[in-house]
Motif scaffolding. Structure first.
Motif, PDB file in Angstrom:
ATOM      1  N   LEU A  74       1.000  -1.283   0.050  1.00  0.00           N
ATOM      2  CA  LEU A  74      -0.032   0.041   0.069  1.00  0.00           C
ATOM      3  C   LEU A  74       0.874   1.026  -0.079  1.00  0.00           C
ATOM      4  O   LEU A  74       0.550   2.147  -0.501  1.00  0.00           O
ATOM      5  CB  LEU A  74      -1.096   0.116   1.376  1.00  0.00           C
ATOM      6  CG  LEU A  74      -2.491   0.776   1.131  1.00  0.00           C
ATOM      7  CD1 LEU A  74      -3.056   0.124   0.137  1.00  0.00           C
ATOM      8  CD2 LEU A  74      -2.809   0.653   2.499  1.00  0.00           C
ATOM      9  N   TYR A  75       1.934   1.074   0.797  1.00  0.00           N
ATOM     10  CA  TYR A  75       2.782   2.348   0.830  1.00  0.00           C
ATOM     11  C   TYR A  75       3.562   2.726  -0.394  1.00  0.00           C
ATOM     12  O   TYR A  75       3.609   3.757  -1.106  1.00  0.00           O
ATOM     13  CB  TYR A  75       3.756   2.312   1.998  1.00  0.00           C
ATOM     14  CG  TYR A  75       4.955   3.149   1.962  1.00  0.00           C
ATOM     15  CD1 TYR A  75       4.447   4.593   2.404  1.00  0.00           C
ATOM     16  CD2 TYR A  75       6.239   2.940   1.689  1.00  0.00           C
ATOM     17  CE1 TYR A  75       5.681   5.662   2.257  1.00  0.00           C
ATOM     18  CE2 TYR A  75       7.210   3.900   1.838  1.00  0.00           C
ATOM     19  CZ  TYR A  75       6.890   5.279   1.994  1.00  0.00           C
ATOM     20  OH  TYR A  75       7.741   6.232   2.029  1.00  0.00           O
ATOM     21  N   ALA A  76       4.020   1.305  -1.146  1.00  0.00           N
ATOM     22  CA  ALA A  76       4.763   1.840  -2.435  1.00  0.00           C
ATOM     23  C   ALA A  76       3.718   2.378  -3.318  1.00  0.00           C
ATOM     24  O   ALA A  76       4.312   3.054  -4.084  1.00  0.00           O
ATOM     25  CB  ALA A  76       5.131   0.187  -3.042  1.00  0.00           C
ATOM     26  N   SER A  77       2.467   1.690  -3.529  1.00  0.00           N
ATOM     27  CA  SER A  77       1.523   2.224  -4.341  1.00  0.00           C
ATOM     28  C   SER A  77       1.424   3.578  -4.152  1.00  0.00           C
ATOM     29  O   SER A  77       1.291   4.732  -4.953  1.00  0.00           O
ATOM     30  CB  SER A  77       0.332   1.682  -4.174  1.00  0.00           C
ATOM     31  OG  SER A  77      -0.574   2.062  -5.106  1.00  0.00           O
ATOM     32  N   LEU A  78       1.056   4.018  -2.658  1.00  0.00           N
ATOM     33  CA  LEU A  78       1.040   5.597  -2.466  1.00  0.00           C
ATOM     34  C   LEU A  78       2.232   6.418  -3.057  1.00  0.00           C
ATOM     35  O   LEU A  78       1.831   7.550  -3.503  1.00  0.00           O
ATOM     36  CB  LEU A  78       0.475   5.640  -1.080  1.00  0.00           C
ATOM     37  CG  LEU A  78       0.563   7.157  -0.508  1.00  0.00           C
ATOM     38  CD1 LEU A  78      -0.815   7.826  -1.243  1.00  0.00           C
ATOM     39  CD2 LEU A  78       0.461   7.193   0.944  1.00  0.00           C
ATOM     40  N   CYS A  79       3.506   6.037  -2.714  1.00  0.00           N
ATOM     41  CA  CYS A  79       4.671   6.708  -3.102  1.00  0.00           C
ATOM     42  C   CYS A  79       4.517   6.955  -4.616  1.00  0.00           C
ATOM     43  O   CYS A  79       5.039   7.950  -5.032  1.00  0.00           O
ATOM     44  CB  CYS A  79       5.840   6.034  -2.789  1.00  0.00           C
ATOM     45  SG  CYS A  79       6.280   5.918  -0.900  1.00  0.00           S
ATOM     46  N   MET A  80       4.283   5.926  -5.334  1.00  0.00           N
ATOM     47  CA  MET A  80       4.208   6.034  -6.737  1.00  0.00           C
ATOM     48  C   MET A  80       2.975   7.116  -7.358  1.00  0.00           C
ATOM     49  O   MET A  80       3.434   8.190  -8.245  1.00  0.00           O
ATOM     50  CB  MET A  80       3.718   4.934  -7.413  1.00  0.00           C
ATOM     51  CG  MET A  80       5.024   3.717  -7.704  1.00  0.00           C
ATOM     52  SD  MET A  80       4.280   2.038  -8.168  1.00  0.00           S
ATOM     53  CE  MET A  80       4.069   2.652  -9.803  1.00  0.00           C
TER      54      MET A  80
END
Length: 232
Positions: free
Chosen positions: A96-102
């Motif tokens: 979820l965090y990786a997707s938000l960063c993108m």
């Protein structure tokens, strides 16, 4: 239609009337829904992040106040939250965090004012540590991620294990230091928000290694405001 869904639809209509539009990014099945508002050209760009089980619609009063003061305001909804798609397989907290960063990286072109609450606060803090050059100011409202004992973590996960309307009402009583009369009818809505496979997946994929340390907080370089209130 669930009560929570009806609330989101009605809120989206109200936000559109004040110039805050909604848009999506990403392929079908993995789309991120984002509220977008534009205000003063001289204002800072701003991103607002919601908490676990919640959505950007619950921040409508804040978004309406912030939009005129910012050059651009974005309020993305985490995967599986609000109008965003539910990816399959269900994402872990790190996914979820990786997707938000993108999403944030794709949106911004200059340092931003980043505001996050609860899980959104934890992700905002993490983003500021990972990308300090992209943060002008950081506001953390009751951010998640403080270190705790195994017993404390067990108690917290039990509180969020909302399976019935009664569990939802008990959650609100714990959350609010001064409940209003109408909160007694909110147990069902809380259950709709938290009794979902995605929320349980996020808790099950989190452990002590996910918590921040005092050194992490000391390492923050942007001007940072922590807000801890008696009531959510």
């Amino acid at each position: 239609m669930k009560l929570s869904d009806a609330f989101m639809v009605a809120t989206r209509m109200r936000l559109r009337r004040v110039g805050i539009e909604s848009t999506w990014r990403g392929p079908v099945g993995d789309r991120t829904h984002i509220y977008v508002g534009r205000g003063e050209a001289s204002g800072p760009p701003c991103v607002v992040l919601h908490g676990i089980g919640s959505n950007a619609s619950t921040y409508a009063p804040l978004l309406k106040r912030l939009a005129p003061l910012t050059s651009t305001l974005w309020a993305p909804e985490l995967a599986g939250h609000g109008f965003s798609d539910v990816p399959q397989p269900l994402p872990s907290a790190s996914d979820l965090y990786a997707s938000l960063c993108m999403t944030i990286d794709d949106l911004i072109e200059e340092p931003i004012l980043l505001i996050g609450t609860s899980l959104g606060g934890a992700m905002a803090l993490n983003y500021a540590l990972d990308r300090p050059d992209k943060i002008a100011h950081l506001v953390l409202c009751s951010p998640a991620g403080a270190p705790m004992s195994d017993t404390g973590w067990s108690q917290l996960t039990k509180l969020f294990d909302v399976r019935t309307d009664e569990d939802g009402a008990a959650f609100l009583r714990q959350l609010l230091h001064r409940p209003r009369w109408f909160h007694r009818f909110g147990g069902g809505q809380v259950r709709e928000m938290l009794d979902r496979p995605l929320v349980r997946r996020l808790f099950s994929s989190t452990n002590a290694e996910s918590f921040f340390t005092a050194d992490d907080v000391k390492a923050l370089t942007p001007p940072t405001l922590f807000i801890w209130g008696k009531s959510e």
